[in-house]
Scaffold this motif. Sequence first.
Motif, PDB file in Angstrom:
ATOM      1  N   PHE A 213       0.744  -1.277   0.038  1.00 46.61           N
ATOM      2  CA  PHE A 213      -0.007   0.032  -0.062  1.00 46.61           C
ATOM      3  C   PHE A 213       0.992   1.095   0.042  1.00 46.61           C
ATOM      4  O   PHE A 213       0.469   2.220  -0.632  1.00 46.61           O
ATOM      5  N   THR A 214       1.980   1.333   0.857  1.00 49.37           N
ATOM      6  CA  THR A 214       2.867   2.585   0.926  1.00 49.37           C
ATOM      7  C   THR A 214       3.453   2.651  -0.545  1.00 49.37           C
ATOM      8  O   THR A 214       3.429   3.686  -0.958  1.00 49.37           O
ATOM      9  N   ASP A 215       3.837   1.707  -1.322  1.00 51.72           N
ATOM     10  CA  ASP A 215       4.119   1.816  -2.644  1.00 51.72           C
ATOM     11  C   ASP A 215       3.245   2.723  -3.626  1.00 51.72           C
ATOM     12  O   ASP A 215       3.549   3.237  -4.599  1.00 51.72           O
ATOM     13  N   HIS A 216       1.977   2.513  -3.278  1.00 55.80           N
ATOM     14  CA  HIS A 216       0.826   3.239  -4.062  1.00 55.80           C
ATOM     15  C   HIS A 216       0.401   4.339  -3.283  1.00 55.80           C
ATOM     16  O   HIS A 216      -0.800   4.857  -3.768  1.00 55.80           O
TER      17      HIS A 216
ATOM     18  N   PHE B 120      -7.533   1.609   1.681  1.00 56.65           N
ATOM     19  CA  PHE B 120      -7.594   0.578   0.627  1.00 56.65           C
ATOM     20  C   PHE B 120      -8.963  -0.124   1.121  1.00 56.65           C
ATOM     21  O   PHE B 120      -9.596  -0.412   0.052  1.00 56.65           O
ATOM     22  N   ASP B 121      -9.231  -0.478   2.344  1.00 53.75           N
ATOM     23  CA  ASP B 121     -10.682  -0.948   2.634  1.00 53.75           C
ATOM     24  C   ASP B 121     -11.759  -0.369   1.857  1.00 53.75           C
ATOM     25  O   ASP B 121     -12.629  -0.916   1.284  1.00 53.75           O
ATOM     26  N   VAL B 122     -11.863   1.050   1.998  1.00 56.67           N
ATOM     27  CA  VAL B 122     -12.924   1.814   1.471  1.00 56.67           C
ATOM     28  C   VAL B 122     -12.773   1.792  -0.191  1.00 56.67           C
ATOM     29  O   VAL B 122     -13.848   1.697  -0.662  1.00 56.67           O
ATOM     30  N   LEU B 123     -11.607   2.294  -0.453  1.00 57.74           N
ATOM     31  CA  LEU B 123     -11.572   2.158  -2.010  1.00 57.74           C
ATOM     32  C   LEU B 123     -11.751   0.790  -2.701  1.00 57.74           C
ATOM     33  O   LEU B 123     -12.340   0.843  -3.869  1.00 57.74           O
ATOM     34  N   ALA B 124     -11.404  -0.326  -1.954  1.00 53.20           N
ATOM     35  CA  ALA B 124     -11.304  -1.562  -2.523  1.00 53.20           C
ATOM     36  C   ALA B 124     -13.093  -1.987  -2.590  1.00 53.20           C
ATOM     37  O   ALA B 124     -13.466  -2.765  -3.561  1.00 53.20           O
ATOM     38  N   ALA B 125     -13.722  -1.580  -1.480  1.00 49.88           N
ATOM     39  CA  ALA B 125     -15.260  -1.955  -1.562  1.00 49.88           C
ATOM     40  C   ALA B 125     -15.812  -1.101  -2.621  1.00 49.88           C
ATOM     41  O   ALA B 125     -16.705  -1.691  -3.135  1.00 49.88           O
ATOM     42  N   LEU B 126     -15.471  -0.032  -2.964  1.00 47.56           N
ATOM     43  CA  LEU B 126     -16.181   0.796  -4.334  1.00 47.56           C
ATOM     44  C   LEU B 126     -15.751   0.018  -5.509  1.00 47.56           C
ATOM     45  O   LEU B 126     -16.529   0.132  -6.391  1.00 47.56           O
ATOM     46  N   ARG B 127     -14.371  -0.205  -5.686  1.00 43.89           N
ATOM     47  CA  ARG B 127     -14.091  -1.057  -6.795  1.00 43.89           C
ATOM     48  C   ARG B 127     -14.650  -2.213  -7.002  1.00 43.89           C
ATOM     49  O   ARG B 127     -14.986  -2.422  -8.203  1.00 43.89           O
ATOM     50  N   ARG B 128     -14.832  -3.066  -5.948  1.00 44.14           N
ATOM     51  CA  ARG B 128     -15.695  -4.062  -6.279  1.00 44.14           C
ATOM     52  C   ARG B 128     -17.123  -3.942  -6.415  1.00 44.14           C
ATOM     53  O   ARG B 128     -17.682  -5.063  -7.206  1.00 44.14           O
TER      54      ARG B 128
ATOM     55  N   ARG C  72      -7.001   3.870  -9.842  1.00 44.45           N
ATOM     56  CA  ARG C  72      -5.785   3.702 -10.262  1.00 44.45           C
ATOM     57  C   ARG C  72      -4.664   3.281  -8.803  1.00 44.45           C
ATOM     58  O   ARG C  72      -4.228   2.463  -9.299  1.00 44.45           O
ATOM     59  N   ARG C  73      -5.205   3.999  -7.847  1.00 43.28           N
ATOM     60  CA  ARG C  73      -4.437   3.525  -6.643  1.00 43.28           C
ATOM     61  C   ARG C  73      -4.823   2.271  -6.024  1.00 43.28           C
ATOM     62  O   ARG C  73      -3.964   1.431  -5.795  1.00 43.28           O
ATOM     63  N   VAL C  74      -6.231   2.189  -6.001  1.00 37.35           N
ATOM     64  CA  VAL C  74      -6.752   0.818  -5.461  1.00 37.35           C
ATOM     65  C   VAL C  74      -6.163  -0.113  -6.452  1.00 37.35           C
ATOM     66  O   VAL C  74      -5.808  -1.633  -5.809  1.00 37.35           O
ATOM     67  N   ASP C  75      -6.057  -0.321  -7.842  1.00 36.43           N
ATOM     68  CA  ASP C  75      -5.710  -1.090  -8.510  1.00 36.43           C
ATOM     69  C   ASP C  75      -4.235  -1.618  -8.672  1.00 36.43           C
ATOM     70  O   ASP C  75      -3.729  -2.652  -8.503  1.00 36.43           O
TER      71      ASP C  75
END
Length: 161
Positions: free
Chosen positions: A45-48, A55-63, A121-124
């Motif tokens: 996650f740090t690398d992005h 990530f938890d929130v962004l991933a929920a939206l992405r899914r 882009r970040r979550v991917d």
Amino acid sequence: MRDEVDDLVEAWQRERADLDLGPVEVFSRISRLARHLDLARRRAFTDHEVESWEFDVLAALRRAGGDYALSPGRLLRETLVTSGTMTNRVDRLTARGLVERLPDPHDRRGVLVRLTDEGRRRVDGAFEALLDAERGLLADLPARERTQLAATLRRLMAPFT
């Protein structure tokens, strides 16, 4: 093949031979593995430039697919946090340009939280890096054993879902 948990169990057996230490053999390994996974997640996650909570929130939206938008209530259910915590998280993600609030077209009083292109882009990127790290953690297990492990952990998790 021995590990540090074997040493721990051996010491407890010497001191408390009257106890069944089977749970320690399982859960101490799970706990130690969780620490390694947490460190791998943080690096990915740090690398992005994403925190774990982000990530938890962004991933929920992405899914969610489609337009990558969910109501705040649905985000609460997806991420298992309180309403106040979610409000704070959405505020911070909005300030960073990773999500945006939009009126809910089906509820005049409601809002939707939608992933921005930058958020996507970040979550991917973070998810791809996380998968690489997790593959590394599982690299020594043959596919059949990974499948068995997943099934066993699913049964162990069943009472909590």
